[in-house]
Design a protein around this motif. Sequence first.
Motif, short mmCIF file in Angstrom:
data_model
loop_
_atom_site.label_atom_id
_atom_site.label_comp_id
_atom_site.label_asym_id
_atom_site.label_seq_id
_atom_site.Cartn_x
_atom_site.Cartn_y
_atom_site.Cartn_z
N GLN A 92 0.86 -1.18 0.00
CA GLN A 92 0.00 0.00 0.00
C GLN A 92 0.89 1.23 0.00
O GLN A 92 1.81 1.34 0.83
N ILE A 93 0.62 2.13 -0.93
CA ILE A 93 1.38 3.37 -1.05
C ILE A 93 0.44 4.54 -0.89
O ILE A 93 -0.51 4.70 -1.66
N PHE A 94 0.68 5.36 0.13
CA PHE A 94 -0.09 6.57 0.39
C PHE A 94 0.79 7.79 0.16
O PHE A 94 1.94 7.83 0.61
N THR A 95 0.25 8.78 -0.55
CA THR A 95 1.01 9.98 -0.88
C THR A 95 0.25 11.24 -0.47
O THR A 95 -0.89 11.18 -0.02
N SER A 96 0.90 12.39 -0.66
CA SER A 96 0.27 13.67 -0.35
C SER A 96 -0.74 14.09 -1.40
O SER A 96 -1.61 14.92 -1.14
N GLY A 153 -2.92 10.12 4.36
CA GLY A 153 -2.69 10.55 2.99
C GLY A 153 -3.63 9.87 2.02
O GLY A 153 -4.62 9.25 2.39
N TYR A 154 -3.34 10.02 0.72
CA TYR A 154 -4.14 9.45 -0.35
C TYR A 154 -3.58 8.10 -0.77
O TYR A 154 -2.36 7.94 -0.91
N LEU A 155 -4.44 7.15 -1.00
CA LEU A 155 -4.01 5.85 -1.49
C LEU A 155 -3.69 5.96 -2.98
O LEU A 155 -4.57 6.17 -3.81
#
Length: 313
Positions: A92-96, A153-155
Amino acid sequence: MIFETGLTRSNLDCFCQFTTPTVKSQFLPKSEIRKLNRLWHPWERENVEYFTLSDLWSCYDEWSAYGAGVPIVLDDGETLVQYYVPYLSAIQIFTSNSPAREDTESGDGERDSFSDWSSEESESDKLWRWDGCSSEDGGSDQDSFLHVNNRLGYLYFQHFERATPYGRIPLMDKINGLCGRYPGLMSLRSVDLSPASWMAVAWYPIYHIPMGRTVKDLSACFLTYHTLSSSFQDMDLEDDIESTGRKREEGDGISLPPFGLATYKMQGDVWVSGNSGRDREKLVSLLSVADSWLKQLRVQHHDFDYFTGIRRG
């Protein structure tokens, strides 16, 4: 003779050591440091070290092709090298930044994308808990799990492998197949990722050298959990400087040891006979941390369930 240093460690320590990626690192330009998300990077530092995801995957390139060699000492004192191939088990990668719709919609039936997952979950389930934030603390925007000013953050991307072990392709091949649709899998940096970003790698044994012996304990499989965000590396930076007695230099590399671990088909005492019995305690602790991590993020990790004997209807 690279394995000689590992033989002074327990077999469990050797597995963790020889399957831990050390990623080529860079220092963030000072003009970029001021732009970091202060919820994720609250410390004022002169230097911020980071790596790109493309450099992380490069660490698994040779392992994916030939296996990672782990030196093992058997009960009778004989030594051998067991090789393990890594497979992407979950990520899972969450970003700004909110992902673009075309980047997140998957057409192959895999549950890689936000759109696939959100269709299954209730609105309240989309608002996850992170670091004490309750589900009511987040927003209800259809394009995100939490507002950008929240810690999660956003997925951007997620994948939970469901195929049987024999139906999988090694980690590097899997990433190469996904990055065309999700270019951030190559371009994103560890400083761009929230503390909730993580991956799990499944390690399956293929052969050992020298050949000729059948050792039941060498059929053991491992599931390692790794954080992907620089947030945790920031916390370890001061300890690292103290232990080495010098400042880190660009290119030293960032090590990503597993924070959690699960095992499957572990028989006998080969993996837990070292460190005066502390290896067994270490396994229990690492399993507990992995379980807590998954529960905190409210995710069902299929390999974890299988490794630990959890059967869901």
